[in-house]
Design a protein around this motif. Structure first.
Motif, PDB file in Angstrom:
ATOM      1  N   ASN A   1     -19.391  -0.155   2.911  1.00 32.99           N
ATOM      2  CA  ASN A   1     -20.600  -0.576   3.337  1.00 32.99           C
ATOM      3  C   ASN A   1     -20.781   0.342   4.653  1.00 32.99           C
ATOM      4  N   ASP A   2     -20.780  -0.641   5.825  1.00 31.00           N
ATOM      5  CA  ASP A   2     -21.189  -0.045   7.077  1.00 31.00           C
ATOM      6  C   ASP A   2     -19.961   0.014   8.022  1.00 31.00           C
ATOM      7  N   LEU A   3     -18.631  -0.092   7.337  1.00 29.67           N
ATOM      8  CA  LEU A   3     -17.375  -0.107   8.028  1.00 29.67           C
ATOM      9  C   LEU A   3     -16.749   0.950   7.587  1.00 29.67           C
ATOM     10  N   LEU A   4     -15.701   1.352   8.636  1.00 28.70           N
ATOM     11  CA  LEU A   4     -14.620   2.297   8.459  1.00 28.70           C
ATOM     12  C   LEU A   4     -13.515   1.593   8.078  1.00 28.70           C
ATOM     13  N   THR A   5     -12.778   1.672   6.933  1.00 23.18           N
ATOM     14  CA  THR A   5     -11.698   0.775   6.639  1.00 23.18           C
ATOM     15  C   THR A   5     -10.317   2.019   6.902  1.00 23.18           C
ATOM     16  N   LEU A   6      -9.433   1.379   7.534  1.00 17.90           N
ATOM     17  CA  LEU A   6      -8.124   2.258   7.778  1.00 17.90           C
ATOM     18  C   LEU A   6      -6.881   1.359   7.169  1.00 17.90           C
ATOM     19  N   GLN A   7      -6.102   1.848   6.164  1.00 14.14           N
ATOM     20  CA  GLN A   7      -4.929   1.282   5.570  1.00 14.14           C
ATOM     21  C   GLN A   7      -3.861   1.987   5.861  1.00 14.14           C
ATOM     22  N   VAL A   8      -2.633   1.121   6.404  1.00 19.43           N
ATOM     23  CA  VAL A   8      -1.508   1.888   6.574  1.00 19.43           C
ATOM     24  C   VAL A   8      -0.652   0.975   5.702  1.00 19.43           C
ATOM     25  N   ARG A   9       0.046   1.702   4.654  1.00 13.19           N
ATOM     26  CA  ARG A   9       0.873   0.820   3.748  1.00 13.19           C
ATOM     27  C   ARG A   9       2.160   1.330   3.458  1.00 13.19           C
ATOM     28  N   ASP A  10       3.220   0.592   3.591  1.00 18.99           N
ATOM     29  CA  ASP A  10       4.636   1.143   3.440  1.00 18.99           C
ATOM     30  C   ASP A  10       5.218   0.422   2.317  1.00 18.99           C
ATOM     31  N   THR A  11       6.280   1.116   1.767  1.00 18.03           N
ATOM     32  CA  THR A  11       7.112   0.316   0.492  1.00 18.03           C
ATOM     33  C   THR A  11       8.440   0.130   1.013  1.00 18.03           C
ATOM     34  N   GLY A  12       8.307  -0.621   2.310  1.00 16.92           N
ATOM     35  CA  GLY A  12       9.556  -0.928   2.868  1.00 16.92           C
ATOM     36  C   GLY A  12       9.770  -2.575   2.572  1.00 16.92           C
ATOM     37  N   ARG A  13      10.548  -3.165   3.499  1.00 18.62           N
ATOM     38  CA  ARG A  13      11.350  -4.631   2.931  1.00 18.62           C
ATOM     39  C   ARG A  13      10.409  -5.561   2.906  1.00 18.62           C
ATOM     40  N   GLY A  14       9.115  -5.393   3.773  1.00 21.01           N
ATOM     41  CA  GLY A  14       8.450  -6.584   3.874  1.00 21.01           C
ATOM     42  C   GLY A  14       8.975  -7.793   4.402  1.00 21.01           C
ATOM     43  N   TRP A  15       8.279  -8.924   4.328  1.00 16.83           N
ATOM     44  CA  TRP A  15       9.016 -10.193   4.530  1.00 16.83           C
ATOM     45  C   TRP A  15       8.940 -11.448   3.575  1.00 16.83           C
ATOM     46  N   ALA A  16       9.743 -12.267   3.529  1.00 18.71           N
ATOM     47  CA  ALA A  16       9.694 -13.006   2.064  1.00 18.71           C
ATOM     48  C   ALA A  16       8.601 -14.140   1.995  1.00 18.71           C
ATOM     49  N   SER A  17       8.026 -14.608   3.041  1.00 10.20           N
ATOM     50  CA  SER A  17       6.626 -15.515   2.929  1.00 10.20           C
ATOM     51  C   SER A  17       6.081 -15.438   4.203  1.00 10.20           C
ATOM     52  N   ALA A  18       4.951 -16.302   4.110  1.00  7.07           N
ATOM     53  CA  ALA A  18       4.077 -16.289   5.400  1.00  7.07           C
ATOM     54  C   ALA A  18       4.690 -16.987   6.419  1.00  7.07           C
ATOM     55  N   SER A  19       5.433 -17.757   6.190  1.00  8.16           N
ATOM     56  CA  SER A  19       6.187 -18.550   7.297  1.00  8.16           C
ATOM     57  C   SER A  19       7.125 -17.584   8.415  1.00  8.16           C
ATOM     58  N   ASP A  20       7.476 -16.451   7.748  1.00 16.36           N
ATOM     59  CA  ASP A  20       8.179 -15.430   8.254  1.00 16.36           C
ATOM     60  C   ASP A  20       7.536 -14.507   9.297  1.00 16.36           C
ATOM     61  N   ALA A  21       6.113 -14.420   8.874  1.00 17.59           N
ATOM     62  CA  ALA A  21       5.372 -13.577   9.682  1.00 17.59           C
ATOM     63  C   ALA A  21       5.485 -13.671  11.259  1.00 17.59           C
ATOM     64  N   PRO A  22       5.220 -14.675  11.693  1.00 18.96           N
ATOM     65  CA  PRO A  22       5.100 -14.816  13.072  1.00 18.96           C
ATOM     66  C   PRO A  22       6.556 -14.200  13.896  1.00 18.96           C
ATOM     67  N   SER A  23       7.552 -14.197  13.277  1.00 19.76           N
ATOM     68  CA  SER A  23       8.794 -13.658  13.779  1.00 19.76           C
ATOM     69  C   SER A  23       9.028 -12.134  13.331  1.00 19.76           C
ATOM     70  N   HIS A  24       8.279 -11.591  12.387  1.00 18.14           N
ATOM     71  CA  HIS A  24       8.332 -10.357  12.028  1.00 18.14           C
ATOM     72  C   HIS A  24       7.987  -9.407  12.995  1.00 18.14           C
TER      73      HIS A  24
END
Length: 398
Positions: free
Chosen positions: A317-340
């Protein structure tokens, strides 16, 4: 605003034309308002003449008075304003800070207003009489109602009301401009602070990688150092500009990726998809690189086999979308996100830059697949959505 002290055509466009244009635009409103006011006063008076003036007569009189006053005031104002502009630096500063009514000293401004009144009131009265006589509306009965004294009183009242209202309007406009300037300066100071933090952060990470290669892979270390020199030469100047076309920012990103591929070799695979329609979209410089740093450092590098880094840019639409995706290790759950690590300094800096550059019109979203998932499905995706327009203020990168 120009600070030239000569009498060039640009000076009258600064000192005179904006104010004349504004006052001309308001004259129909004032003429209607005063015509209604004077007509209501006439109708409310028990001793009004049997041959009253019509609303249109008052409307014509107010328009004649306003245009006569403006045609006399404008050249006199410009003559005085130009002299003060040319000869007085404090006057130019007052004009820049507080608007047109602060350019002249108060005695000069009052003298100008009195002179304009004494000239314009009789002139407007005479023109109004000529108009009424031309349309056959001037009679002996009306002459007693519209004496010069009464006309000068009404004219003075009209001038006073218009002057006071315009004075407060100019003051409010200048206060608004100063508030916007303070906001821009605050945003610039905030982003300069972020810049002083992130650039050393990026350089520290690169030098740390270089140090790790010196003993084990000296040839690769020398190659990496050569890429680092080229990268710094290309990006340090670009990082000081307010905005950069996406294609130019991606060129600097590719310089950085060349550094990382020297160290990681075949462990780092890169795909870059840049849609043609967004190549020239402006954005703050060095906005994508911290996302790539995070993806490599925290997602791909810890894995022995490495992985793929996919960078996309396209329009939604009226936005520029930039995505950076890696196939790395990720994290196990959303609860891990703050410490990631991806929620640490780099992304915090980007969020602050987005807020200062676009307000609430830009967003950043982070999603991660489970670390135990299949290599093809795991990893972290960071999505930036930015307006297609320029950033709100000219800003350096952080």
């Amino acid at each position: 605003m120009t600070t030239s002290t000569d009498a060039s055509p640009a000076l009258w466009r600064v000192l005179l034309w904006p104010h004349v244009r504004r006052l001309l635009g308001m004259q129909p409103f004032w003429a209607l308002a005063f015509a209604a006011f004077f007509k209501s006063m006439e109708m409310a008076s028990p001793s009004h003449s049997a041959v009253p003036f019509s609303f249109l007569h008052y409307l014509a009189g107010n328009l004649i008075g306003a245009l006569t006053t403006l045609s006399i005031a404008a050249p006199l104002w410009y003559w005085l304003a130009r002299r003060h502009w040319q000869r007085s630096e404090p006057a130019r500063l007052r004009h820049e800070q507080d608007g047109m009514y602060a350019l002249l000293p108060r005695p000069s401004l009052l003298a100008l207003a009195l002179t304009v009144y004494l000239i314009s009131a009789p002139a407007a009265y005479g023109l109004w009489i000529l108009y009424l006589d031309a349309i056959g509306a001037w009679t002996a009965e009306r002459a007693s109602q519209a004496s010069l004294l009464i006309a000068m009183i009404f004219h003075g009242f009209s001038m006073l009301v218009i002057f006071v209202v315009d004075l407060f309007r100019v003051k409010a406009q200048m206060l608004h401009q100063r508030a916007e300037q303070v906001q821009r300066l605050h945003a610039q100071a905030q982003l300069q602070r972020l810049q002083a933090q992130l650039e050393p952060h990026m350089l520290f990470n690169t030098l740390s990688n270089l140090h790790a290669l010196i003993d084990t892979q000296p040839a690769a270390a020398q190659d990496m150092l050569a890429h680092l020199i080229d990268y710094l030469r290309a990006t340090l100047s670009a990082s000081r500009v307010g905005s950069l076309a996406l294609k130019d920012d991606m060129a600097h990103v590719q310089d950085y990726l060349a550094l990382m591929q020297v160290r990681m070799g075949d462990r780092l695979k890169v795909r870059l998809d840049l849609a043609p329609e967004v190549r020239d979209v402006p954005l703050p410089p060095m906005l994508v690189q911290p996302l790539i740093e995070n993806a490599i450092k925290h997602g791909l590098d810890p894995l022995p086999e490495g992985g793929e880094l996919h960078i996309r840019a396209f329009r939604e639409n009226d936005l520029l979308t930039l995505q950076v995706r890696d196939t790395g290790r990720g994290w196990a759950s959303a609860s891990d996100a703050p410490s990631h690590p991806g929620h640490g300094f780099g992304l915090s800096c980007i969020r602050e830059r987005l807020m200062a550059s676009y307000g609430g019109a830009a967003s950043l979203h982070v999603a991660s697949a489970p670390a135990s998932g299949e290599p093809a499905s795991r990893g972290t995706t960071v999505t930036l959505r930015l307006p297609l327009r320029h950033p709100l203020v000219p800003i350096p990168s952080c």
